[in-house]
Write an enzyme that holds these catalytic residues in place. Structure first.
Site, mmCIF file in Angstrom:
data_model
loop_
_atom_site.group_PDB
_atom_site.id
_atom_site.type_symbol
_atom_site.label_atom_id
_atom_site.label_comp_id
_atom_site.label_asym_id
_atom_site.label_seq_id
_atom_site.Cartn_x
_atom_site.Cartn_y
_atom_site.Cartn_z
ATOM 1 N N HIS A 102 1.121 -0.566 0.198
ATOM 2 C CA HIS A 102 0.019 0.154 0.109
ATOM 3 C C HIS A 102 0.875 1.373 -0.177
ATOM 4 C CE1 HIS A 102 1.394 0.623 4.181
ATOM 5 N NE2 HIS A 102 0.621 -1.139 4.494
ATOM 6 N N HIS A 146 4.831 1.057 2.588
ATOM 7 C CA HIS A 146 5.479 -0.069 1.604
ATOM 8 C C HIS A 146 5.902 1.759 0.402
ATOM 9 C CE1 HIS A 146 2.447 -3.132 2.622
ATOM 10 N NE2 HIS A 146 4.190 -3.186 3.149
ATOM 11 N N GLY A 159 8.982 2.138 8.491
ATOM 12 C CA GLY A 159 7.524 2.792 8.992
ATOM 13 C C GLY A 159 7.296 2.767 10.372
ATOM 14 N N VAL A 218 1.878 6.680 7.218
ATOM 15 C CA VAL A 218 1.234 7.390 5.776
ATOM 16 C C VAL A 218 -0.741 7.275 6.236
ATOM 17 C CG1 VAL A 218 0.654 7.042 3.567
ATOM 18 C CG2 VAL A 218 2.836 6.465 4.208
#
Ligand code: PAF
Length: 281
Positions: free
Chosen positions: A34, A37, A147, A176
């Site tokens: 998504h 990534h 992340g 994100v």
């Protein structure tokens, strides 16, 4: 983009590029990409001469009864997305390439792994640290991009890098989010439309708790309680944990000072979703 299946081939590929003076950047993943990534790949692409993405659904980080068998997969789509980001190599080994049948060695990062996700997923971080060490040995990056949605994972890998003397810089990358605030996750695909709407409670509750700290609240246990109660106003949400901990040691914060991590894990339908917020005081 080259698709590489063996450790030997992967090492040969990165060694050649390192000898040519290039920096190797790595993005470890379990696939089903998504935007989260892709943002890691983009950052690696901007900062490194060679970008390697690993795609391996690591069995040792799933406990009995967890979603290993159901973990979403779409290899063709993942390859197309990674290639479009300019990734040089996709390391996608089979389980047998990564783990010998009589595999006996695990990496255990102590202290940081007993609470938060470690409490309800007792083998998880041992599996993560072990596979990331193995992926580092296979891909030999100088930089690795992670992340911050998986904040505890970031602290575990940073500590492993330091303690085992890996010559690798971990690059922390921001969470994100979807336009409604839900953190992007491969597991969001488990949610029905109604559950997906309910998932907005995580971010909303974190922001409200963060605001209370910004306004001067300092009792960690009280803020953690408020955070849990705010999430529980959503009937579809079952709280696994809602905690306020020190952002570095991950130890519970009685009195909030310095950088506090507000971290939650919540079951909605089949999905167990995590999110967090760091608040500086
Ligand atoms: O964050 C993930 O996707 C996984 O935990 C990782 C780091 C790729 C290890 O399997």
């Amino acid at each position: 983009m080259r698709i590489i299946r063996t450790i030997q081939e992967m090492r040969a590929e990165t060694e050649a590029r390192r000898r040519a003076g290039e920096t190797v950047g790595m993005v470890p993943t379990m696939g089903f990409f998504h935007e989260g990534h892709l943002s890691l790949m983009r950052r690696a692409r901007a900062e490194c001469g060679m970008v390697v993405v690993s795609l391996f659904v690591n069995p040792t980080q799933f406990g009995p009864g967890e979603d290993l068998a159901a973990y979403p997969k779409d290899f063709e789509r993942d390859c197309a997305l990674a290639a479009a980001e300019g990734v040089d190599a996709m390391f996608a080994p089979e389980a047998g390439e990564m783990y010998a049948g009589d595999h006996a060695t695990f990496v255990n990062v102590e202290r940081l792994t007993g609470n938060l996700c470690g409490a309800s997923r007792p083998v998880h971080f041992r599996g993560v640290a072990t596979v990331v060490a193995k992926l580092f040995n296979a891909c030999r990056p100088q930089r690795a991009y992670f992340g911050l949605k998986d904040y505890q994972q970031v602290r575990v890998i940073e500590t492993m890098i330091r303690d085992l003397n890996f010559d690798i810089e971990l690059v922390r990358c921001p969470i994100v989010r979807e336009p409604d605030g839900v953190a992007m996750s491969s597991r969001n695909s488990y949610l029905s439309a109604e559950e997906r709407r309910a998932a907005t409670i995580l971010r909303r509750s974190l922001v409200a708790a963060g605001k209370r700290i910004k306004e001067g609240a300092r009792d960690g246990a009280a803020i953690a309680r408020e955070l849990r109660e705010a999430i529980e106003t959503e009937p579809l949400a079952r709280v696994d944990y809602a905690e306020v901990v020190d952002a570095e040691s991950l130890a519970p914060l009685g009195r909030i000072h310095g950088a506090a991590l507000l971290a939650v894990a919540v079951r909605i339908g089949r999905a167990r979703l995590i999110d967090n917020l760091v608040v500086e005081t």
